[in-house]
Design a protein around this motif. Structure first.
Motif, PDB file in Angstrom:
ATOM      1  N   VAL A   1       0.849  -1.195   0.000  1.00  0.00           N
ATOM      2  CA  VAL A   1       0.000   0.000   0.000  1.00  0.00           C
ATOM      3  C   VAL A   1       0.883   1.242   0.000  1.00  0.00           C
ATOM      4  N   SER A   2       0.920   1.953  -1.102  1.00  0.00           N
ATOM      5  CA  SER A   2       1.711   3.180  -1.134  1.00  0.00           C
ATOM      6  C   SER A   2       1.025   4.218  -0.255  1.00  0.00           C
ATOM      7  N   SER A   3       1.751   5.246   0.097  1.00  0.00           N
ATOM      8  CA  SER A   3       1.201   6.272   0.984  1.00  0.00           C
ATOM      9  C   SER A   3       0.568   7.420   0.197  1.00  0.00           C
ATOM     10  N   ALA A   4       0.423   7.255  -1.092  1.00  0.00           N
ATOM     11  CA  ALA A   4      -0.013   8.353  -1.972  1.00  0.00           C
ATOM     12  C   ALA A   4      -1.380   8.912  -1.596  1.00  0.00           C
TER      13      ALA A   4
ATOM     14  N   ARG B   1       3.178  -1.803   4.534  1.00  0.00           N
ATOM     15  CA  ARG B   1       2.972  -0.346   4.542  1.00  0.00           C
ATOM     16  C   ARG B   1       4.299   0.361   4.803  1.00  0.00           C
ATOM     17  N   PHE B   2       4.266   1.704   4.637  1.00  0.00           N
ATOM     18  CA  PHE B   2       5.511   2.469   4.694  1.00  0.00           C
ATOM     19  C   PHE B   2       5.519   3.526   5.794  1.00  0.00           C
ATOM     20  N   ASN B   3       6.664   3.677   6.393  1.00  0.00           N
ATOM     21  CA  ASN B   3       6.937   4.798   7.305  1.00  0.00           C
ATOM     22  C   ASN B   3       5.772   5.033   8.263  1.00  0.00           C
TER      23      ASN B   3
ATOM     24  N   VAL C   1      14.987  10.810  13.406  1.00  0.00           N
ATOM     25  CA  VAL C   1      14.470  12.156  13.646  1.00  0.00           C
ATOM     26  C   VAL C   1      13.192  12.117  14.473  1.00  0.00           C
ATOM     27  N   GLU C   2      12.378  11.053  14.270  1.00  0.00           N
ATOM     28  CA  GLU C   2      11.132  10.960  15.028  1.00  0.00           C
ATOM     29  C   GLU C   2      11.173   9.779  15.998  1.00  0.00           C
ATOM     30  N   GLU C   3      12.334   9.592  16.597  1.00  0.00           N
ATOM     31  CA  GLU C   3      12.555   8.445  17.476  1.00  0.00           C
ATOM     32  C   GLU C   3      11.458   8.287  18.535  1.00  0.00           C
TER      33      GLU C   3
ATOM     34  N   PRO D   1      16.744   3.806  -4.394  1.00  0.00           N
ATOM     35  CA  PRO D   1      15.315   3.710  -4.667  1.00  0.00           C
ATOM     36  C   PRO D   1      14.490   4.121  -3.447  1.00  0.00           C
ATOM     37  N   SER D   2      13.234   4.457  -3.701  1.00  0.00           N
ATOM     38  CA  SER D   2      12.320   4.857  -2.625  1.00  0.00           C
ATOM     39  C   SER D   2      11.975   3.647  -1.751  1.00  0.00           C
ATOM     40  N   SER D   3      11.470   3.934  -0.558  1.00  0.00           N
ATOM     41  CA  SER D   3      10.950   2.853   0.284  1.00  0.00           C
ATOM     42  C   SER D   3       9.916   2.050  -0.497  1.00  0.00           C
TER      43      SER D   3
ATOM     44  N   GLU E   1      -1.701   2.110  -5.762  1.00  0.00           N
ATOM     45  CA  GLU E   1      -1.384   3.541  -5.914  1.00  0.00           C
ATOM     46  C   GLU E   1       0.115   3.847  -5.896  1.00  0.00           C
ATOM     47  N   PHE E   2       0.893   2.917  -6.403  1.00  0.00           N
ATOM     48  CA  PHE E   2       2.291   3.264  -6.717  1.00  0.00           C
ATOM     49  C   PHE E   2       2.262   3.838  -8.130  1.00  0.00           C
ATOM     50  N   LEU E   3       1.558   3.165  -9.036  1.00  0.00           N
ATOM     51  CA  LEU E   3       1.200   3.785 -10.308  1.00  0.00           C
ATOM     52  C   LEU E   3      -0.134   4.477 -10.074  1.00  0.00           C
TER      53      LEU E   3
ATOM     54  N   GLU F   1      11.401   4.034 -11.303  1.00  0.00           N
ATOM     55  CA  GLU F   1      10.844   2.886 -10.568  1.00  0.00           C
ATOM     56  C   GLU F   1       9.449   2.569 -11.110  1.00  0.00           C
ATOM     57  N   LYS F   2       8.682   3.607 -11.319  1.00  0.00           N
ATOM     58  CA  LYS F   2       7.294   3.410 -11.766  1.00  0.00           C
ATOM     59  C   LYS F   2       7.257   2.845 -13.180  1.00  0.00           C
ATOM     60  N   ASN F   3       8.172   3.299 -14.034  1.00  0.00           N
ATOM     61  CA  ASN F   3       8.242   2.727 -15.382  1.00  0.00           C
ATOM     62  C   ASN F   3       8.552   1.239 -15.330  1.00  0.00           C
TER      63      ASN F   3
HETATM   64  O1  NCC Z   1       6.397   9.664   1.606  1.00  0.00           O
HETATM   65  P1  NCC Z   1       6.898   8.281   1.872  1.00  0.00           P
HETATM   66  O2  NCC Z   1       8.369   8.143   1.203  1.00  0.00           O
HETATM   67  O3  NCC Z   1       6.867   7.792   3.267  1.00  0.00           O
HETATM   68  O4  NCC Z   1       6.005   7.303   0.981  1.00  0.00           O
HETATM   69  C1  NCC Z   1       6.219   5.895   0.956  1.00  0.00           C
HETATM   70  C2  NCC Z   1       6.279   5.412  -0.472  1.00  0.00           C
HETATM   71  O5  NCC Z   1       5.017   5.599  -1.121  1.00  0.00           O
HETATM   72  C3  NCC Z   1       5.205   5.962  -2.491  1.00  0.00           C
HETATM   73  N1  NCC Z   1       4.481   7.242  -2.757  1.00  0.00           N
HETATM   74  C4  NCC Z   1       4.237   8.119  -1.760  1.00  0.00           C
HETATM   75  C5  NCC Z   1       3.536   9.281  -2.019  1.00  0.00           C
HETATM   76  C6  NCC Z   1       3.079   9.531  -3.314  1.00  0.00           C
HETATM   77  N2  NCC Z   1       2.342  10.630  -3.607  1.00  0.00           N
HETATM   78  N3  NCC Z   1       3.359   8.651  -4.297  1.00  0.00           N
HETATM   79  C7  NCC Z   1       4.029   7.512  -4.040  1.00  0.00           C
HETATM   80  O6  NCC Z   1       4.258   6.722  -4.969  1.00  0.00           O
HETATM   81  C8  NCC Z   1       6.707   6.074  -2.725  1.00  0.00           C
HETATM   82  O7  NCC Z   1       7.178   4.904  -3.335  1.00  0.00           O
HETATM   83  C9  NCC Z   1       7.273   6.188  -1.324  1.00  0.00           C
HETATM   84  O8  NCC Z   1       8.555   5.593  -1.230  1.00  0.00           O
HETATM   85  C10 NCC Z   1      10.454   7.093   1.509  1.00  0.00           C
HETATM   86  O9  NCC Z   1      10.507   6.567   0.370  1.00  0.00           O
HETATM   87  O10 NCC Z   1      10.960   6.588   2.524  1.00  0.00           O
HETATM   88  C11 NCC Z   1       9.686   8.434   1.632  1.00  0.00           C
HETATM   89  O11 NCC Z   1       9.773   8.892   2.995  1.00  0.00           O
HETATM   90  C12 NCC Z   1       9.416  10.273   3.249  1.00  0.00           C
HETATM   91  C13 NCC Z   1       9.596  10.547   4.768  1.00  0.00           C
HETATM   92  O12 NCC Z   1      10.962  10.409   5.144  1.00  0.00           O
HETATM   93  C14 NCC Z   1       8.766   9.507   5.560  1.00  0.00           C
HETATM   94  O13 NCC Z   1       7.403   9.574   5.185  1.00  0.00           O
HETATM   95  C15 NCC Z   1       8.868   9.725   7.065  1.00  0.00           C
HETATM   96  O14 NCC Z   1       8.319  10.929   7.460  1.00  0.00           O
HETATM   97  C16 NCC Z   1      10.246  11.208   2.385  1.00  0.00           C
HETATM   98  N4  NCC Z   1       9.811  12.586   2.614  1.00  0.00           N
HETATM   99  C17 NCC Z   1      10.603  13.521   3.142  1.00  0.00           C
HETATM  100  O15 NCC Z   1      11.745  13.291   3.486  1.00  0.00           O
HETATM  101  C18 NCC Z   1       9.991  14.898   3.282  1.00  0.00           C
HETATM  102  C19 NCC Z   1      10.006  10.862   0.919  1.00  0.00           C
HETATM  103  O16 NCC Z   1      10.801  11.693   0.081  1.00  0.00           O
HETATM  104  C20 NCC Z   1      10.351   9.408   0.636  1.00  0.00           C
END
Ligand code: NCC
Length: 276
Positions: free
Chosen positions: A56-59, A79-81, A108-110, A191-193, A212-214, A245-247
């Motif tokens: 699940v992307s965070s988009a 899931r991410f972050n 940073v957000e320990e 690459p992104s998370s 929602e990655f694409l 990555e998306k391509n």
């Molecule tokens: O925003 P982030 O990414 O946590 O999103 C996780 C993954 O979802 C996909 N995504 C997200 C938003 C969007 N509109 N479209 C997407 O496709 C991406 O694949 C993304 O990797 C990261 O990759 O770790 C990232 O982390 C954030 C941030 O560090 C964390 O959210 C924690 O707060 C970064 N943002 C900043 O540093 C401001 C982001 O660049 C990358």
């Protein structure tokens, strides 16, 4: 660069990516001190062979998707972050099997990561941007974010929760494959998370549905489904080579373009079953 067929590309991912997590036998981590912190069981044993998985992307476009029930129907969900489920279940589901976090968040957000119960569900994996093809010792001396003490603090609080550190090699092995399959030079950042999580699930699962990655027709400049923050770079990338990555994910998609348009959904084959 000649584009590889999807089948060949899957073989490259399978054969060239090192999916291991840091273990107590690895280089600078082979001290009695670290041994107490790193999980004893490896991640494949911990999670077993998984069937249908969801990423699940965070988009922002997850919002109003009503994909929650479909997502929760998967055997495992990544899931991410800081992406929440609470309050957003109808759109993103409630199940969390793996949460992949970056080292910046953990450092940073320990306090937030250590105290917010949303991080206590499932298996955690942290990754840190390493220097290009740096060996593990070099990276250990110079991580992008020095997250090791935060990791230990978290482990002291939640010793029973599996929490892994992704080996630093995988990100650049993946970056090399992205570059080889892109017509342009891509930025030399990891690459992104999102992309890392997708290949981790391709390694662990038979099939992976990515949401929602694409981006679907719901795409806007809203960065995250859980925040009022507008930035096109979230979807298109700035630091991370997100567009490339998306391509690549589009090239590997087994589903239909209609599924992308309406659900932001892509279906990928797991790597376990590919014949190389
Ligand atoms: O925003 P982030 O990414 O946590 O999103 C996780 C993954 O979802 C996909 N995504 C997200 C938003 C969007 N509109 N479209 C997407 O496709 C991406 O694949 C993304 O990797 C990261 O990759 O770790 C990232 O982390 C954030 C941030 O560090 C964390 O959210 C924690 O707060 C970064 N943002 C900043 O540093 C401001 C982001 O660049 C990358």
């Amino acid at each position: 660069a000649a584009k590889l067929s999807p089948e060949k590309l899957l073989c490259q991912l399978r054969e060239r990516l090192n999916f291991q997590m840091i273990e107590a036998s690895d280089g600078p981590f082979n001290t009695s001190e670290w041994e107490a912190y790193l999980p004893r069981r490896n991640i494949s044993m911990e999670l077993g062979q998984l069937g249908q998985c969801a990423v699940v992307s965070s988009a922002g476009s997850m919002k109003f998707s009503r994909l929650g029930p479909e997502i929760d129907n998967h055997e495992a969900v990544l899931r991410f972050n800081g992406a929440p489920t609470r309050g957003f279940q109808a759109d993103v589901g409630g199940k969390t099997t793996i949460r992949l976090i970056n080292s910046q968040l953990l450092t940073v957000e320990e306090q937030k990561v250590i105290t917010d119960p949303q991080y206590n569900t499932g298996t955690l994996i942290v990754w840190d941007p390493a220097p290009y093809h740096a060996d593990i010792h070099e990276w250990y001396r110079k991580p992008d974010y020095n997250f090791f003490s935060s990791y230990k603090k978290y482990r002291n609080r939640q010793p029973e929760q599996p929490f892994y550190i992704l080996n630093p090699y995988m990100q650049w092995q993946l970056w090399d494959i992205l570059q080889e399959n892109s017509p342009e030079d891509i930025q030399p950042n990891p690459p992104s998370s999102g992309m890392l999580g997708i290949v981790i699930m391709m390694h662990l699962c038979d099939k992976v549905d990515v949401y929602e990655f694409l981006p679907s027709k719901r795409q806007t400049d809203i960065c995250h489904y859980f925040q009022k923050f507008f930035d096109q770079a979230c979807t298109m990338g700035a630091y991370h080579p997100l567009l490339f990555e998306k391509n690549m994910v589009k090239h590997l998609n087994q589903g239909t373009d209609e599924d992308i348009y309406t659900h932001g959904k892509v279906t990928l084959n797991g790597l376990r079953n590919v014949q190389c």
